[in-house]
Design an enzyme around this catalytic site. Sequence first.
Site, PDB file in Angstrom:
ATOM      1  N   ASP A  44     104.969  68.483 102.083  1.00 38.72           N
ATOM      2  CA  ASP A  44     105.118  68.906 100.695  1.00 38.72           C
ATOM      3  C   ASP A  44     103.762  69.216 100.075  1.00 38.72           C
ATOM      4  OD1 ASP A  44     106.481  69.502  98.391  1.00 38.72           O
ATOM      5  OD2 ASP A  44     106.656  67.423  97.726  1.00 38.72           O
ATOM      6  N   GLU A  61     109.494  52.884 108.407  1.00 38.66           N
ATOM      7  CA  GLU A  61     108.444  52.561 107.447  1.00 38.66           C
ATOM      8  C   GLU A  61     108.114  53.835 106.673  1.00 38.66           C
ATOM      9  OE1 GLU A  61     106.927  49.581 106.812  1.00 38.66           O
ATOM     10  OE2 GLU A  61     108.420  48.690 108.178  1.00 38.66           O
ATOM     11  N   LEU A 113     105.117  65.472 124.149  1.00 40.46           N
ATOM     12  CA  LEU A 113     105.558  65.366 122.755  1.00 40.46           C
ATOM     13  C   LEU A 113     106.688  66.340 122.452  1.00 40.46           C
ATOM     14  CD1 LEU A 113     104.953  64.332 119.760  1.00 40.46           C
ATOM     15  CD2 LEU A 113     103.609  66.447 119.549  1.00 40.46           C
ATOM     16  N   HIS A 119     101.635  78.151 102.065  1.00 37.47           N
ATOM     17  CA  HIS A 119     102.471  78.012 103.257  1.00 37.47           C
ATOM     18  C   HIS A 119     101.692  78.394 104.520  1.00 37.47           C
ATOM     19  CE1 HIS A 119     105.961  77.085 100.930  1.00 37.47           C
ATOM     20  NE2 HIS A 119     105.970  78.253 100.307  1.00 37.47           N
TER      21      HIS A 119
END
Length: 253
Positions: free
Chosen positions: A33, A220, A144, A50
């Site tokens: 954000d 968390e 990943l 962006h």
Amino acid sequence: MAIRIPFLKRKNTKHSKIQSKENLPGHVAIIMDGNGRWAKKRGRPRAAGHKEGMKTIKKVVKKAVELNLNVLTLYAFSTENWKRPKSEIDFIMKLPNEFLDTYLQELIDNNVQVRTIGDFSELPAHTQQAVQTSIDKTAHNDGLILNFALNYGSRNEIVGAVTQIVNDVNKHRLTVDEINEEVISDRLYTKDYNDPDLLIRTSGEVRISNFLLWQIAYAEFYFTDVLWPDFDENEFEKSLIEYQNRKRRYGGI
């Protein structure tokens, strides 16, 4: 008087490197954000924010690979983002093409596997093609998982899971007594992943915004005022160090 809950410790703002790879989160989810506000502060169009945010993705992915994290889920475009101006949406939908054109080979070289969650079918054809190409070309990688949430909304996801369950019950593939948390989880977009251990949101906003509502039940949370384009690998490390210093009890003592 409104009281702001101090989700983020601010006693030590000096950056320190991760000293140990023990107790790192396996799955990190990020609400990226602040692109628009980053651009506005500089007197530039929102599109510039962006585009700058893409550079941050590269930095964070590189650090996640370095630390051997398992899954990185990035909230790239929500089902609510269709309410934005058409010009901004059109620009955002071109970003996957640009991002993957310049970065796909590096993802392949770093053993990263690209995946998506969300309603893929509603995206423009050129966006679908760019993303699908990256999925196909990284399918054999086993490092990943870079998981982009595109046209994603958690409430829609949960409604879809409930609909599947109702259909299975009606077709006698499942009984009401068999419905449990696992049955629901197995019908979510994220059925192949462990739930997020850490949820990060940048830009100072302290809300979830319809992101992984089921999956983050025991995650968390880490909220930071840093805008996404400024959230570099050092800021990412700060969030991981904070996570390492917490104790997860899952309702226990």
